[in-house]
Every structure is written in C-alpha cells, then in structure tokens.
Write an enzyme that holds these catalytic residues in place. Sequence first.
Site, PDB file in Angstrom:
ATOM      1  N   SER A  62       0.948  40.734  58.347  1.00  0.00           N
ATOM      2  CA  SER A  62       1.761  40.897  57.135  1.00  0.00           C
ATOM      3  C   SER A  62       3.104  41.556  57.440  1.00  0.00           C
ATOM      4  O   SER A  62       4.072  41.362  56.714  1.00  0.00           O
ATOM      5  CB  SER A  62       1.003  41.702  56.078  1.00  0.00           C
ATOM      6  N   ASN A  74       4.867  26.917  62.821  1.00  0.00           N
ATOM      7  CA  ASN A  74       4.004  25.945  62.153  1.00  0.00           C
ATOM      8  C   ASN A  74       3.068  26.615  61.153  1.00  0.00           C
ATOM      9  O   ASN A  74       1.987  26.134  60.893  1.00  0.00           O
ATOM     10  CB  ASN A  74       3.218  25.127  63.176  1.00  0.00           C
ATOM     11  N   ASP A  80      -8.838  25.288  69.214  1.00  0.00           N
ATOM     12  CA  ASP A  80     -10.233  24.841  69.210  1.00  0.00           C
ATOM     13  C   ASP A  80     -10.930  25.275  70.491  1.00  0.00           C
ATOM     14  O   ASP A  80     -10.300  25.734  71.434  1.00  0.00           O
ATOM     15  CB  ASP A  80     -10.348  23.337  68.956  1.00  0.00           C
ATOM     16  N   TYR A  83      -9.935  24.475  74.242  1.00  0.00           N
ATOM     17  CA  TYR A  83      -8.776  25.111  74.881  1.00  0.00           C
ATOM     18  C   TYR A  83      -9.254  26.387  75.568  1.00  0.00           C
ATOM     19  O   TYR A  83      -9.082  27.494  75.064  1.00  0.00           O
ATOM     20  CB  TYR A  83      -7.697  25.401  73.838  1.00  0.00           C
TER      21      TYR A  83
END
Length: 141
Positions: A62, A74, A80, A83
Amino acid sequence: MKIRIKYFVDGLTPVEKIAKGDWIDLRAAEDLEMKAGDFRYLRLGVGMILPEGYEAHVAPRSSTFKNFGVLVANSFGIIDNSYCGEEDEWRLPVLAMRDTVIHKNDRICQFRILEKQPEIEFETVEHLKEESRGGFGSTGV
C-alpha cells in the site's frame, strides 16, 4: 505447507510470514535509481518452488507508490509453480512516475500463495438470474 526458497543475492533480508496479515513482503534485491518514465524489472532476489496446484500473486504494498513513486506495470504479477528453475528469480516490473531511488532491502511489494483456478467449462445460456444487481460496481454507474 513448506516452501523451498532460493536467495539469489547475498545480504537480502530473509522472507518471513508476519504475525498479522495474509500477504508476505518482498524486498528489492538491488539499489536502483530511476528517472520519471523509466521502466525496469526490479530484482526481488528470490525464487521458490511452489506446491503443485498453487501460484503466487505479487502486488505492490500500500505504501509502494507513496514511498517510491513507482507503479507495478501490469497491476500485479502471477508466478505459477512451473517457474522454479535454477535461474528463475522473481522480478517486479516497475514504471517510475517521478525520479526515485530504491535501495536493496526496501520493502517494495508483497505476495500470497493461492490455489490455481480449477478446471472449468463455459456454457452459453439465453438468460441469467431474473434479479439483477443493477449498475456497475458499488456506484451503480
């Protein structure tokens, strides 16, 4: 659940689960100076072997924008469980909105581990439920 973690950088503060909250902080693994408009993949200095059927969601803290003036390019990242190779270091794609300096070990983002979406099938229908919530989001626009 035990997560195997590799540190790619010496002197990085170890990742640890905090007593309160469901997200776990990650730190910058390098000193990085950026000018407004610069884009970089910020090294996080860790790689992990996630359990089969799970993935990590990585998001800014935050305070990330307030403290460093960077946005995650992005919005958030998904890592996942495939990786997990010897060179698969986690990174954070950041866009500087102002000139900034990020130091090694600054808390820069956070992650949590979630089950992957189950196998699903879509079925086309002519009608949904009779009663609509109305509008879009909480404002009803």
